[in-house]
Design a protein around this motif. Structure first.
Motif: not given
Length: 139
Positions: A48-51, A96-100, A104-105, A112-114
């Protein structure tokens, strides 16, 4: 107060670079890749490439977080405070905001490794932040 905020921001910048190095090492070890359930194909999982906006936002958040910790600790934070602060910021973001916003999920549903690499990166962030702020605060 302004000097303290600048020291914290500098510490946050350096700590964010260190955190990013941990994440890149985890990526090279195939620990930061998306792993669809049921995947049986050999080889590395898809990346997954970060924008660019995600990367800049993350860097800005790290810099601002460093300034906040420095102000709260009056320029002298202990290692447990720095690590706890970094892990609390990570946990709050992951729940909170990251999955929203779909970066990321939530960590409970993520690989679990991530999750382990990201937690380790934030421990490094807290350690580097405290070391830098304390060094820059010396008379």
């Amino acid at each position: 107060m302004l000097r303290m905020l600048v020291r914290g921001a500098a510490g946050g910048a350096l700590a964010t670079v260190a955190l990013t190095a941990v994440s890149l090492a985890g990526d090279q070890a195939w620990l930061m890749r998306d792993r669809p359930s049921g995947r049986v194909a050999p080889g590395p999982p898809p990346r997954r490439r970060a924008r660019p906006t995600e990367s800049l936002t993350h860097f800005g958040f790290g810099v601002a977080s460093g300034a906040v910790l420095c102000a709260l600790s009056r320029g002298r934070a202990g290692l447990p405070l720095g690590v706890g602060y970094a892990l609390a910021a990570w946990a709050a973001s992951q729940r909170g905001w990251v999955p929203r916003i779909g970066i990321l999920p939530p960590d409970a549903r993520d690989d679990s490794s991530r999750t382990a690499v990201l937690a380790a990166g934030h421990v490094v962030y807290g350690m580097v932040l405290v070391a830098t702020v304390n060094h820059l605060s010396r008379p």
